[in-house]
Structures are given as structure tokens and as C-alpha cells.
Design a protein around this motif. Structure first.
Motif, short mmCIF file in Angstrom:
data_model
loop_
_atom_site.label_atom_id
_atom_site.label_comp_id
_atom_site.label_asym_id
_atom_site.label_seq_id
_atom_site.Cartn_x
_atom_site.Cartn_y
_atom_site.Cartn_z
N ASP A 55 0.81 -1.22 0.00
CA ASP A 55 0.00 0.00 0.00
C ASP A 55 0.84 1.27 0.00
OD1 ASP A 55 -2.38 -1.43 -0.04
OD2 ASP A 55 -2.49 -1.52 2.14
N THR A 56 2.01 1.20 0.60
CA THR A 56 2.87 2.39 0.69
C THR A 56 4.30 2.02 0.30
OG1 THR A 56 3.53 2.03 2.99
CG2 THR A 56 1.48 3.27 2.63
N PRO A 57 5.09 3.02 -0.09
CA PRO A 57 6.50 2.74 -0.37
C PRO A 57 7.22 2.17 0.85
CG PRO A 57 5.89 4.87 -1.27
CD PRO A 57 4.72 4.40 -0.45
N ARG A 58 6.91 2.66 2.03
CA ARG A 58 7.54 2.15 3.25
C ARG A 58 7.26 0.67 3.43
NH1 ARG A 58 9.13 4.44 8.43
NH2 ARG A 58 8.94 2.83 10.03
N GLN A 59 6.01 0.25 3.24
CA GLN A 59 5.66 -1.16 3.37
C GLN A 59 6.39 -1.99 2.32
OE1 GLN A 59 1.38 -1.02 3.05
NE2 GLN A 59 1.11 -1.15 5.27
N SER A 60 6.52 -1.46 1.11
CA SER A 60 7.24 -2.18 0.06
C SER A 60 8.69 -2.42 0.45
CB SER A 60 7.20 -1.39 -1.25
OG SER A 60 5.89 -1.30 -1.73
#
Length: 55
Positions: free
Chosen positions: A27-32
Motif C-alpha cells: 500500500d505504501t513505499p515504506r511497506q514495500s
């Protein structure tokens, strides 16, 4: 190639592509980034475990 990757991912969040690398969806770049780092660590642990296995 995008359709092949999408098909391989299915409902999952990551897929390893032979000779290409890793694809992670979140969902977010951080989660990726977190997912990619976790998968890289898991792969490294797996390789280390397999290299220590005795017949």
C-alpha cells in the motif's frame, strides 16, 4: 512481461523473478521496502541453512 508478473503475484505481495530480481507490492513505499528487506533476509537465512545441511 507485466501481465506475467501480475499473474505470478496473484493475491501475494512478492514474487522472485528468475535472473531478474524481486517484485514487491504494498500500500505504501515504506511497506514495500520493509517487505523487500524481510524477503531478502529470509532468502539469506534459507541459503545459509541449506549450505550447512549435512547429508
Amino acid at each position: 512481461m507485466g501481465q506475467v508478473v501480475a499473474h505470478a503475484l496473484g493475491e501475494h505481495t512478492a514474487v522472485l523473478l528468475c535472473n531478474q530480481g524481486l517484485v514487491v507490492v504494498a500500500d505504501t513505499p515504506r511497506q514495500s521496502v520493509v517487505l523487500a528487506l524481510m524477503l531478502e533476509r529470509a532468502c539469506r537465512i534459507q541459503l545459509l541453512a541449506e549450505s550447512q545441511a549435512r547429508p
